[in-house]
Design a protein around this motif. Structure first.
Motif, PDB file in Angstrom:
ATOM      1  N   ASP A   1      33.915  29.700  41.433  1.00 41.06           N
ATOM      2  CA  ASP A   1      35.004  29.696  40.453  1.00 41.06           C
ATOM      3  C   ASP A   1      34.828  30.757  39.364  1.00 41.06           C
ATOM      4  O   ASP A   1      35.462  30.678  38.314  1.00 41.06           O
ATOM      5  CB  ASP A   1      35.148  28.309  39.828  1.00 41.06           C
ATOM      6  CG  ASP A   1      33.857  27.826  39.170  1.00 41.06           C
ATOM      7  OD1 ASP A   1      32.812  28.501  39.307  1.00 41.06           O
ATOM      8  OD2 ASP A   1      33.892  26.767  38.530  1.00 41.06           O
ATOM      9  N   GLU A   2      34.007  31.779  39.605  1.00 38.88           N
ATOM     10  CA  GLU A   2      33.771  32.823  38.606  1.00 38.88           C
ATOM     11  C   GLU A   2      34.905  33.850  38.689  1.00 38.88           C
ATOM     12  O   GLU A   2      35.056  34.539  39.699  1.00 38.88           O
ATOM     13  CB  GLU A   2      32.414  33.484  38.876  1.00 38.88           C
ATOM     14  CG  GLU A   2      31.756  34.065  37.649  1.00 38.88           C
ATOM     15  CD  GLU A   2      32.392  35.369  37.214  1.00 38.88           C
ATOM     16  OE1 GLU A   2      32.595  35.542  36.009  1.00 38.88           O
ATOM     17  OE2 GLU A   2      32.695  36.207  38.065  1.00 38.88           O
ATOM     18  N   PRO A   3      35.778  33.947  37.671  1.00 35.69           N
ATOM     19  CA  PRO A   3      36.994  34.751  37.753  1.00 35.69           C
ATOM     20  C   PRO A   3      36.788  36.238  38.050  1.00 35.69           C
ATOM     21  O   PRO A   3      37.492  36.805  38.874  1.00 35.69           O
ATOM     22  CB  PRO A   3      37.657  34.568  36.388  1.00 35.69           C
ATOM     23  CG  PRO A   3      37.086  33.313  35.833  1.00 35.69           C
ATOM     24  CD  PRO A   3      35.687  33.232  36.396  1.00 35.69           C
ATOM     25  N   SER A   4      35.831  36.888  37.410  1.00 37.50           N
ATOM     26  CA  SER A   4      35.689  38.325  37.635  1.00 37.50           C
ATOM     27  C   SER A   4      35.177  38.624  39.040  1.00 37.50           C
ATOM     28  O   SER A   4      35.592  39.600  39.668  1.00 37.50           O
ATOM     29  CB  SER A   4      34.791  38.964  36.579  1.00 37.50           C
ATOM     30  OG  SER A   4      33.469  38.479  36.679  1.00 37.50           O
ATOM     31  N   ALA A   5      34.289  37.790  39.576  1.00 41.07           N
ATOM     32  CA  ALA A   5      33.806  37.992  40.945  1.00 41.07           C
ATOM     33  C   ALA A   5      34.928  37.744  41.949  1.00 41.07           C
ATOM     34  O   ALA A   5      35.066  38.478  42.931  1.00 41.07           O
ATOM     35  CB  ALA A   5      32.627  37.077  41.233  1.00 41.07           C
ATOM     36  N   THR A   6      35.750  36.752  41.686  1.00 42.64           N
ATOM     37  CA  THR A   6      36.892  36.474  42.570  1.00 42.64           C
ATOM     38  C   THR A   6      37.868  37.638  42.560  1.00 42.64           C
ATOM     39  O   THR A   6      38.334  38.084  43.616  1.00 42.64           O
ATOM     40  CB  THR A   6      37.604  35.175  42.122  1.00 42.64           C
ATOM     41  OG1 THR A   6      36.667  34.102  42.177  1.00 42.64           O
ATOM     42  CG2 THR A   6      38.797  34.871  43.007  1.00 42.64           C
ATOM     43  N   ALA A   7      38.159  38.179  41.400  1.00 44.13           N
ATOM     44  CA  ALA A   7      39.083  39.312  41.300  1.00 44.13           C
ATOM     45  C   ALA A   7      38.532  40.525  42.061  1.00 44.13           C
ATOM     46  O   ALA A   7      39.281  41.208  42.787  1.00 44.13           O
ATOM     47  CB  ALA A   7      39.331  39.667  39.841  1.00 44.13           C
ATOM     48  N   ARG A   8      37.235  40.795  41.919  1.00 38.95           N
ATOM     49  CA  ARG A   8      36.637  41.922  42.643  1.00 38.95           C
ATOM     50  C   ARG A   8      36.652  41.695  44.144  1.00 38.95           C
ATOM     51  O   ARG A   8      36.886  42.605  44.912  1.00 38.95           O
ATOM     52  CB  ARG A   8      35.208  42.164  42.152  1.00 38.95           C
ATOM     53  CG  ARG A   8      35.145  43.125  40.996  1.00 38.95           C
ATOM     54  CD  ARG A   8      33.699  43.524  40.720  1.00 38.95           C
ATOM     55  NE  ARG A   8      33.398  43.350  39.309  1.00 38.95           N
ATOM     56  CZ  ARG A   8      33.072  42.227  38.703  1.00 38.95           C
ATOM     57  NH1 ARG A   8      32.936  41.132  39.363  1.00 38.95           N
ATOM     58  NH2 ARG A   8      32.866  42.186  37.414  1.00 38.95           N
ATOM     59  N   SER A   9      36.397  40.470  44.588  1.00 40.00           N
ATOM     60  CA  SER A   9      36.383  40.207  46.029  1.00 40.00           C
ATOM     61  C   SER A   9      37.759  40.407  46.639  1.00 40.00           C
ATOM     62  O   SER A   9      37.874  40.847  47.776  1.00 40.00           O
ATOM     63  CB  SER A   9      35.856  38.799  46.335  1.00 40.00           C
ATOM     64  OG  SER A   9      36.790  37.829  45.948  1.00 40.00           O
TER      65      SER A   9
ATOM     66  N   THR B   1      28.015  40.498  47.561  1.00 38.82           N
ATOM     67  CA  THR B   1      28.435  39.860  46.317  1.00 38.82           C
ATOM     68  C   THR B   1      29.132  40.847  45.380  1.00 38.82           C
ATOM     69  O   THR B   1      28.798  42.021  45.335  1.00 38.82           O
ATOM     70  CB  THR B   1      27.239  39.188  45.611  1.00 38.82           C
ATOM     71  OG1 THR B   1      27.738  38.461  44.484  1.00 38.82           O
ATOM     72  CG2 THR B   1      26.216  40.198  45.143  1.00 38.82           C
ATOM     73  N   THR B   2      30.104  40.351  44.682  1.00 37.95           N
ATOM     74  CA  THR B   2      30.810  41.148  43.682  1.00 37.95           C
ATOM     75  C   THR B   2      30.556  40.566  42.295  1.00 37.95           C
ATOM     76  O   THR B   2      31.280  40.828  41.362  1.00 37.95           O
ATOM     77  CB  THR B   2      32.323  41.172  43.978  1.00 37.95           C
ATOM     78  OG1 THR B   2      32.786  39.828  44.156  1.00 37.95           O
ATOM     79  CG2 THR B   2      32.621  41.972  45.229  1.00 37.95           C
ATOM     80  N   TYR B   3      29.525  39.778  42.206  1.00 41.32           N
ATOM     81  CA  TYR B   3      29.156  39.134  40.945  1.00 41.32           C
ATOM     82  C   TYR B   3      28.203  40.047  40.188  1.00 41.32           C
ATOM     83  O   TYR B   3      27.191  40.488  40.719  1.00 41.32           O
ATOM     84  CB  TYR B   3      28.497  37.791  41.243  1.00 41.32           C
ATOM     85  CG  TYR B   3      28.018  37.038  40.041  1.00 41.32           C
ATOM     86  CD1 TYR B   3      28.904  36.637  39.049  1.00 41.32           C
ATOM     87  CD2 TYR B   3      26.688  36.699  39.902  1.00 41.32           C
ATOM     88  CE1 TYR B   3      28.464  35.928  37.944  1.00 41.32           C
ATOM     89  CE2 TYR B   3      26.238  35.976  38.808  1.00 41.32           C
ATOM     90  CZ  TYR B   3      27.134  35.602  37.834  1.00 41.32           C
ATOM     91  OH  TYR B   3      26.703  34.890  36.742  1.00 41.32           O
ATOM     92  N   LEU B   4      28.517  40.355  38.947  1.00 41.74           N
ATOM     93  CA  LEU B   4      27.695  41.247  38.143  1.00 41.74           C
ATOM     94  C   LEU B   4      26.993  40.543  36.990  1.00 41.74           C
ATOM     95  O   LEU B   4      26.391  41.185  36.148  1.00 41.74           O
ATOM     96  CB  LEU B   4      28.554  42.405  37.608  1.00 41.74           C
ATOM     97  CG  LEU B   4      29.227  43.264  38.669  1.00 41.74           C
ATOM     98  CD1 LEU B   4      30.095  44.328  38.018  1.00 41.74           C
ATOM     99  CD2 LEU B   4      28.212  43.887  39.600  1.00 41.74           C
TER     100      LEU B   4
END
Length: 87
Positions: free
Chosen positions: A76-84, A63-66
């Motif tokens: 649909d979480e933008p920052s996690a999508t950008a990190r992935s 996961t790249t969700y913080l």
């Protein structure tokens, strides 16, 4: 360790809100897929991808969700999508 402890959601896993499930029939649900102009196709200098590719690969990255609202990143979480997309 302190920083990691601040990223654990406060509710138990069983009580965590459910994020929407991805619809894998949609191209937007994939970080990399055939036909997409994605960084996943970048290769080291001097290395060429075979055409056609010999195998399909389905990779689930960590996961790249913080955030702490969910245990797993909402699709649909933008920052996690950008990190992935970086990985």
């Amino acid at each position: 360790m302190f920083a990691l402890s601040r990223m654990i959601p406060e509710q138990s896993y069983s009580q965590a809100p459910q994020s929407p499930q991805p619809d894998y029939s949609l191209p937007s649900s994939w970080a990399a897929r055939p036909g997409a102009d994605a960084d996943a196709r970048v290769t080291p200098q001097g290395v060429a991808l075979p055409d056609p590719l010999a195998a399909d690969v389905f990779f689930i990255h960590p996961t790249t969700y913080l955030g702490t609202d969910y245990w797993n990143a909402p699709i649909d979480e933008p920052s996690a999508t950008a990190r992935s997309l970086l990985f």
